[in-house]
Design an enzyme around this catalytic site. Structure first.
Site, PDB file in Angstrom:
ATOM      1  CG  ASP A 131      41.642  38.796  47.545  1.00  0.00           C
ATOM      2  OD1 ASP A 131      42.022  39.508  46.603  1.00  0.00           O
ATOM      3  OD2 ASP A 131      42.044  37.633  47.721  1.00  0.00           O
ATOM      4  CG  ASP A 169      43.790  43.501  45.995  1.00  0.00           C
ATOM      5  OD1 ASP A 169      44.647  43.886  45.195  1.00  0.00           O
ATOM      6  OD2 ASP A 169      43.685  42.321  46.357  1.00  0.00           O
ATOM      7  CG  ASP A 320      51.859  35.946  45.965  1.00  0.00           C
ATOM      8  OD1 ASP A 320      51.880  36.989  46.638  1.00  0.00           O
ATOM      9  OD2 ASP A 320      52.721  35.679  45.105  1.00  0.00           O
TER      10      ASP A 320
END
Length: 346
Positions: A131, A169, A320
């Protein structure tokens, strides 16, 4: 970045782990292509898409955060809210196993799913340098730690039927330049190895994450990373994980990406896209946007030969990240969950 969105595993799984401990103390189906299509009465009148099959092939966690919230609200007399939240609690959502020891949660889930011959949906999300240091930063500390983790993950599945979304991701962050170049080769190698490790399971399906059409706008920019990561040995790719893009736009993008990959199959995360993406102020549009709704319930009846399933990969109701008043990423947020449920069209 306009395409950014954070994935996170659920943190409300302590009861599942307790179930594993208890089991240890005591002892030591997917829809077929020939399944009938929904009738006109069963079709979603708003989106014009199929309603979920009455016999979903996927496992529903009986002790999810949503299920426990329903029971709590029932006890408190919040009957209408509890009824609305069943739109989450009674439907299958993906399990994001622990970043330290994924085995116990997976074993507990597959054992429970076996009672009704269901398939578990899992997310492997522990790649090193995860991330880009944002809301869900972290991941395994090094390549060897990751190999050990994914090995435990695969061993826990064994021969149980499972669908795994591999490293949300990770490849899009290569395509958009967020992951530094010095980490690219290792990431490709680890994901490629993970495909082989997971596919050693007789009934494990693996989908590599490919972002969404609002993030990697040109499909070919993610096609090459997918090739380098071993998509030819996987079952396909996943789209819209934890995002809000409409099914229509995602399917159009998916078809183009599939064409560039020789007809690869794919799955769509429809957990929170019932209202489409946020319009107007799009600052961090991916992070706890207001006014969103649950999307198409999980089903393998997609009426598209290359679209294998609509799945709820992001767990609806989990934050989130610490934006728009939300708790930490992955934390159950009942008010947000209720909003998603009450605005749902199916």
């Amino acid at each position: 970045m306009s395409g950014r969105r954070t994935m996170s595993r659920g943190f409300g799984l302590l009861s599942t782990l307790a179930a594993v401990t208890l089991a240890a103390a005591l002892t030591a189906g997917c829809s077929t292509p020939g399944s009938p299509s929904p009738t006109a009465a069963e079709a979603d009148p708003v989106r014009g898409e199929p309603a979920p099959s009455a016999a979903s092939p996927y496992w529903v966690d009986p002790d999810s955060d949503a299920a426990r919230q329903v029971r709590a609200w029932d006890r408190e007399g919040r009957k209408d809210d509890a009824k609305a939240l069943r739109r989450i609690a009674d439907r299958p959502v993906a399990l994001w196993p622990a970043w330290d020891a994924p085995g116990p949660e997976i074993v507990a889930a597959t054992k429970d799913a076996a009672r009704t011959k269901k398939t578990v949906v899992l997310v492997a999300y522990n790649i090193p340098h995860r991330d880009c240091g944002l809301y869900s930063a972290g991941g395994a500390k090094d390549a060897d730690t990751y190999r050990s983790w994914i090995g435990e993950f695969a061993d826990a599945i064994g021969d149980a039927p499972a669908t795994v979304v591999l490293e949300p991701d990770a490849l899009p962050h290569i395509a958009d330049g967020c992951t530094p170049p010095e980490h690219h080769a290792e990431r490709y190698q680890l994901i490629s190895e993970a495909v082989d490790t997971l596919k050693a399971g007789a009934r494990t399906k693996v989908y590599l994450d490919a972002g969404n059409p609002d993030w990697i706008v040109e499909p070919e920019k993610i096609a090459e990373p997918l090739r380098r990561a071993g998509i030819d040995r996987a079952d396909g790719f996943s789209l819209n994980v934890s995002n809000f893009q409409s099914n229509e736009s995602v399917k159009e993008y998916g078809a183009l990406l599939s064409d560039s990959l020789g007809g690869a199959h794919y799955v769509i995360d429809s957990s929170r896209n019932g209202g489409g993406p946020l319009t107007g102020d799009r600052s961090e549009a991916w992070c706890n946007p207001p006014g969103r709704a649950l999307g198409t319930p999980p089903t393998t009846d997609t009426r598209d030969d290359r679209l294998d399933a609509y799945l709820w990969i992001k767990r609806p109701g989990e934050s989130d990240g610490t934006c728009r008043g939300g708790p930490e990423a992955g934390t159950w947020w009942p008010e947000y969950a209720l909003g998603l449920a009450t605005r749902a069209k199916s």
